[in-house]
Design a protein around this motif. Structure first.
Motif, PDB file in Angstrom:
ATOM      1  N   LEU A   1       0.823  -1.206   0.000  1.00  0.00           N
ATOM      2  CA  LEU A   1       0.000   0.000   0.000  1.00  0.00           C
ATOM      3  C   LEU A   1       0.859   1.259   0.000  1.00  0.00           C
ATOM      4  O   LEU A   1       0.519   2.253  -0.654  1.00  0.00           O
ATOM      5  CB  LEU A   1      -0.937  -0.011   1.215  1.00  0.00           C
ATOM      6  N   GLU A   2       1.971   1.222   0.727  1.00  0.00           N
ATOM      7  CA  GLU A   2       2.881   2.376   0.690  1.00  0.00           C
ATOM      8  C   GLU A   2       3.468   2.552  -0.706  1.00  0.00           C
ATOM      9  O   GLU A   2       3.586   3.670  -1.214  1.00  0.00           O
ATOM     10  CB  GLU A   2       3.995   2.182   1.717  1.00  0.00           C
ATOM     11  N   ARG A   3       3.826   1.425  -1.338  1.00  0.00           N
ATOM     12  CA  ARG A   3       4.356   1.502  -2.703  1.00  0.00           C
ATOM     13  C   ARG A   3       3.289   2.015  -3.659  1.00  0.00           C
ATOM     14  O   ARG A   3       3.567   2.811  -4.562  1.00  0.00           O
ATOM     15  CB  ARG A   3       4.846   0.124  -3.142  1.00  0.00           C
ATOM     16  N   LEU A   4       2.039   1.566  -3.468  1.00  0.00           N
ATOM     17  CA  LEU A   4       0.947   2.013  -4.324  1.00  0.00           C
ATOM     18  C   LEU A   4       0.724   3.511  -4.175  1.00  0.00           C
ATOM     19  O   LEU A   4       0.524   4.224  -5.170  1.00  0.00           O
ATOM     20  CB  LEU A   4      -0.328   1.239  -3.976  1.00  0.00           C
ATOM     21  N   GLU A   5       0.760   4.008  -2.941  1.00  0.00           N
ATOM     22  CA  GLU A   5       0.563   5.441  -2.725  1.00  0.00           C
ATOM     23  C   GLU A   5       1.673   6.248  -3.391  1.00  0.00           C
ATOM     24  O   GLU A   5       1.398   7.250  -4.072  1.00  0.00           O
ATOM     25  CB  GLU A   5       0.529   5.733  -1.224  1.00  0.00           C
ATOM     26  N   THR A   6       2.918   5.813  -3.208  1.00  0.00           N
ATOM     27  CA  THR A   6       4.035   6.515  -3.841  1.00  0.00           C
ATOM     28  C   THR A   6       3.904   6.495  -5.358  1.00  0.00           C
ATOM     29  O   THR A   6       4.147   7.505  -6.034  1.00  0.00           O
ATOM     30  CB  THR A   6       5.363   5.869  -3.416  1.00  0.00           C
ATOM     31  N   THR A   7       3.505   5.365  -5.898  1.00  0.00           N
ATOM     32  CA  THR A   7       3.367   5.243  -7.353  1.00  0.00           C
ATOM     33  C   THR A   7       2.261   6.146  -7.874  1.00  0.00           C
ATOM     34  O   THR A   7       2.416   6.800  -8.920  1.00  0.00           O
ATOM     35  CB  THR A   7       3.079   3.784  -7.729  1.00  0.00           C
ATOM     36  N   LEU A   8       1.143   6.203  -7.166  1.00  0.00           N
ATOM     37  CA  LEU A   8       0.038   7.055  -7.606  1.00  0.00           C
ATOM     38  C   LEU A   8       0.436   8.538  -7.550  1.00  0.00           C
ATOM     39  O   LEU A   8       0.076   9.314  -8.444  1.00  0.00           O
ATOM     40  CB  LEU A   8      -1.195   6.803  -6.734  1.00  0.00           C
ATOM     41  N   LEU A   9       1.171   8.939  -6.509  1.00  0.00           N
ATOM     42  CA  LEU A   9       1.622  10.327  -6.436  1.00  0.00           C
ATOM     43  C   LEU A   9       2.603  10.639  -7.561  1.00  0.00           C
ATOM     44  O   LEU A   9       2.553  11.721  -8.157  1.00  0.00           O
ATOM     45  CB  LEU A   9       2.268  10.584  -5.075  1.00  0.00           C
TER      46      LEU A   9
ATOM     47  N   PHE B   1       5.198  11.730   3.827  1.00  0.00           N
ATOM     48  CA  PHE B   1       4.702  13.095   3.831  1.00  0.00           C
ATOM     49  C   PHE B   1       4.310  13.587   2.444  1.00  0.00           C
ATOM     50  O   PHE B   1       3.745  14.679   2.326  1.00  0.00           O
ATOM     51  CB  PHE B   1       5.742  14.021   4.450  1.00  0.00           C
ATOM     52  N   ARG B   2       4.594  12.824   1.410  1.00  0.00           N
ATOM     53  CA  ARG B   2       4.164  13.244   0.071  1.00  0.00           C
ATOM     54  C   ARG B   2       2.647  13.301   0.001  1.00  0.00           C
ATOM     55  O   ARG B   2       2.074  14.227  -0.574  1.00  0.00           O
ATOM     56  CB  ARG B   2       4.699  12.275  -0.975  1.00  0.00           C
ATOM     57  N   ARG B   3       2.001  12.315   0.593  1.00  0.00           N
ATOM     58  CA  ARG B   3       0.532  12.307   0.598  1.00  0.00           C
ATOM     59  C   ARG B   3      -0.005  13.473   1.430  1.00  0.00           C
ATOM     60  O   ARG B   3      -0.995  14.118   1.056  1.00  0.00           O
ATOM     61  CB  ARG B   3       0.041  10.971   1.159  1.00  0.00           C
ATOM     62  N   LEU B   4       0.648  13.760   2.566  1.00  0.00           N
ATOM     63  CA  LEU B   4       0.210  14.874   3.412  1.00  0.00           C
ATOM     64  C   LEU B   4       0.274  16.182   2.637  1.00  0.00           C
ATOM     65  O   LEU B   4      -0.684  16.975   2.656  1.00  0.00           O
ATOM     66  CB  LEU B   4       1.088  14.941   4.661  1.00  0.00           C
ATOM     67  N   VAL B   5       1.380  16.434   1.955  1.00  0.00           N
ATOM     68  CA  VAL B   5       1.522  17.668   1.179  1.00  0.00           C
ATOM     69  C   VAL B   5       0.508  17.706   0.051  1.00  0.00           C
ATOM     70  O   VAL B   5      -0.099  18.749  -0.239  1.00  0.00           O
ATOM     71  CB  VAL B   5       2.964  17.787   0.643  1.00  0.00           C
TER      72      VAL B   5
END
Length: 696
Positions: free
Chosen positions: A18-26, A379-383
């Motif tokens: 899920l962390e990898r998925l979030e980074t990939t989507l960003l 913090f990429r998702r937070l920003v």
């Protein structure tokens, strides 16, 4: 010995996916044309779906299947990954985490709303690319088969992948012939049974789509090279291949065949660009002649072994660190006893054990060190979310992700950084129209960096906003009674009011700020980590908040001192120098100062602070320590030397004793308190600021 629950393994792997998925989507939001990112996101979804079904997380598997189905249109190029689609995909990722961690049936309506929004975004006509360009060429005619080339990474077997099982799965798609590539086989003496040195050429006949073939190798695409060349065969040739494959496929799947079937290939027009179909036969490569010297084979060396890793519970690392700490204490006791003996053999053994315990300590501390990049990526998702909610476009930049910190420090550092980043976007970065009016770019910038500085790590949060208003902060502090009007304070001292409980300069309370809670949390957490905070700002150019943190919280290098009859430890990272207490001292504002190379440095007598008994040493020493930009001298009776300090927490009964950050056990079995330089330095501040710090 405890056994690991397979469901715990799934939970850990799902969290990483899920962390990898979030980074990939960003990343996909920044680079919507990057097909590799789309494939990575799709593979993460596919893995979560399969693993969830395997371990009984049926709701996770069902929701992820629908998510995957919607995202498949993006993967096939039918829908462009728009900003709205990325936002909904991030919400879907959050919902998957909720289903795994807190599977509440009442949240099903949330999942239905997310899937409905996904269906709305991908269910319409395919989105047009943002930049105008030439129209894509018309799709080529559907081929009758494929010529497939398979080359795997040499270490794929060590990763648990089975190429033969993939060939079996490929053979289920249609009639095929499989021919191994033996040209890269090393000599027998150089053969590594764990390294794959062969590839395969496969001819697959039948109405099979490219996507079906690519799905077979979905989970190993990063460790292989896959080439696909369409074939257009005559009907007679199709029958020949099908008949041959029917008799050879079982053997070919488990042990690749050594010969291929020759089949005629129909002529292909230039529009299809099928250059491979120009040949008239499929011929297996001839085996290499072992009697002919081959320089490339004789000089070939086996590939290096890949580094292996294993997952270890954090509690076991903590327990290992505790055992090493006890060993260091026992070693100090042994060294002290050996120093009292005349036997050279005992001294030699004590020195050897000291060397080994030091190496074991360094190795164990190295195991606990984790790259801070694992924290920065959160913090990429937070920003992203704050930028959207506040209507402030912000670019988030990180640097120094490879900097390592103790895992305990990283875990406790997450909350302070969240508050600092939120404040930087909410208070620091101006609204787009204000930035344009000030001659700045419309998009703000937040930089999160880390770097080593001796025995410390500096973590900084910088923005390019309007900077801090010193007059406004001071006026608010005087209004709340934190400082008396007219008290002379430096800018750095004024900035410290930002960390007072309930202190806020916001005009109104919002969902993000205004209650004065965040910076108070930052101060308490960093001080609990035995760190300090520095603030620098430039009006109109932005603010930088630097957190100075120790590398580890378990074992530190300390300076052992004596005050009266008691012994104390000062963290060596905070010590600048040690000097004799001179006779020429300056007195000002009721405090003592030392002149050190032209600079006036205030000093405190630890005998007075700790109420020590007995006569002071006639030759007292001054230990100059630094906390941020503050320098202060601490007067002790004697400096005993360096000491490897194993930190032990104080009991709850001593929680209000702020002067000490912990205790340690000395070689003779007695305890020594560890002085907190930040708290001691606060005693040398002006009266108004000191009163504020006592309240805080």
């Amino acid at each position: 010995m405890t056994t690991l629950d397979p469901r715990d393994v799934f939970l850990a792997e799902a969290s990483e996916l899920l962390e990898r998925l979030e980074t990939t989507l960003l990343d996909l939001g920044d680079r919507p044309d990057d097909t590799a990112l789309i494939d990575t996101a799709f593979r993460a979804l596919h893995t979560i779906k399969g693993s969830g079904a395997m371990f009984g997380f049926d709701r996770v598997a069902a929701f992820t299947h629908d998510f995957e189905t919607a995202f498949d249109r993006v993967r096939r190029g039918q829908i462009a990954p728009s900003v709205d689609l990325i936002n909904v995909a991030l919400s879907a990722k959050d919902y998957i985490r909720t289903l795994i961690e807190e599977p509440d049936p009442d949240t099903a309506v949330i999942g239905e709303a997310i899937l409905a929004e996904l269906d709305r975004l991908v269910g319409g006509a395919p989105a047009q690319p943002a930049a105008a360009g030439p129209m894509p060429p018309a799709p080529a005619p559907t081929p009758n088969g494929w010529r497939i080339g398979l080359t795997f990474a040499p270490d794929i077997l060590r990763n648990g992948s089975n190429p033969l099982a993939l060939l079996d799965e490929l053979a289920e798609l249609g009639a095929c012939t499989i021919v191994p590539r033996l040209g890269d086989l090393p000599d027998l003496e150089d053969l590594d049974p764990e390294s794959l040195a062969i590839g395969w050429d496969v001819t697959l006949v039948g109405p099979v789509g490219r996507e079906a073939i690519e799905d077979v190798f979905l989970f190993v695409r990063d460790a292989m090279t896959l080439t696909l060349e369409p074939l257009v065969l005559e009907p007679v040739a199709q029958a020949m291949v099908a008949q041959a494959a029917a008799t050879q496929a079982p053997a070919a799947a488990s042990k690749p065949a050594q010969a291929a079937v020759a089949v005629p290939v129909a002529p292909v027009s230039e529009a299809t660009a099928l250059t491979a179909a120009a040949s008239t036969a499929l011929v297996a490569p001839a085996p290499p002649d072992r009697n002919t010297p081959d320089r490339s084979l004789s000089e070939r060396r086996p590939p290096p072994r890949a580094a292996s890793t294993m997952r270890v519970e954090a509690e076991r690392l903590d327990e290992l660190m505790d055992r090493v700490g006890e060993l260091v204490i026992a070693q100090a006791r042994l060294s002290q006893l050996a120093g009292l003996q005349a036997d050279a053999g005992i001294k030699t053994i004590a020195e050897e054990i000291e060397r080994l315990s030091a190496q074991l300590r360094d190795t164990t501390m190295g195991i606990r060190m984790v790259p801070i990049g694992t924290l920065f990526s959160r913090f990429r998702r937070l920003v992203h979310d704050l930028s959207r909610d506040l209507g402030k476009p912000v670019t988030f930049v990180t640097d120094g992700e490879e900097t390592e910190l103790d895992k305990t420090v990283i875990e406790r550092l997450a909350d302070p950084l969240v508050h600092l980043i939120r404040n930087a976007i909410d208070h620091g970065v101006e609204a787009p129209e204000c930035r344009v009016a000030a001659g700045k770019a419309e998009t703000g910038r937040i930089a999160l960096t880390a770097q080593h500085a001796g025995a410390q790590v500096l973590v900084s949060v910088r923005d390019d906003g309007a900077g801090l208003d010193v007059a406004r902060i001071r006026a608010k502090a005087e209004e709340r009674g934190l400082v008396q009007p007219g008290t002379p304070l430096t800018d750095q001292q004024v900035y410290q009011f930002l960390f007072a409980p309930g202190f806020s300069t916001a005009h109104e309370i919002s969902a993000l700020s205004g209650r004065g809670v965040g910076m108070d949390v930052v101060k308490k957490t960093i001080e609990a980590l035995r760190g300090s905070i520095d603030i620098t700002t430039e009006p109109g150019a932005g603010t930088a908040i630097v957190l100075r943190l120790p590398l580890t919280l378990a074992i530190i290098d300390g300076l052992l001192i004596r005050v009266g009859e008691a012994r104390y430890v000062l963290p060596l990272a905070a010590v600048e120098e040690c000097i004799e207490l001179p006779g020429d001292r300056h007195i000002g504002h009721g405090r003592d100062f030392l002149s050190i190379r032209g600079d006036l440095v205030p000093f405190l007598r630890l005998r007075t602070l700790f109420e020590a008994t007995g006569e002071p040493d006639p030759h007292q020493k001054v230990i100059v320590v630094s906390v941020g930009e503050t320098r202060i001298g601490l007067v002790a009776d004697q400096i005993l030397g360096n000491h490897q300090t194993v930190i032990k927490s104080l009991s709850k009964l001593h929680a209000d004793v702020a002067t000490f950050s912990g205790a340690t056990i000395l070689g003779d079995g007695t305890a020594a308190l560890i002085i907190d330089p930040a708290q001691v330095a606060a005693a040398g501040q002006p009266d108004g600021l000191r009163a504020y710090q006592e309240v805080a």
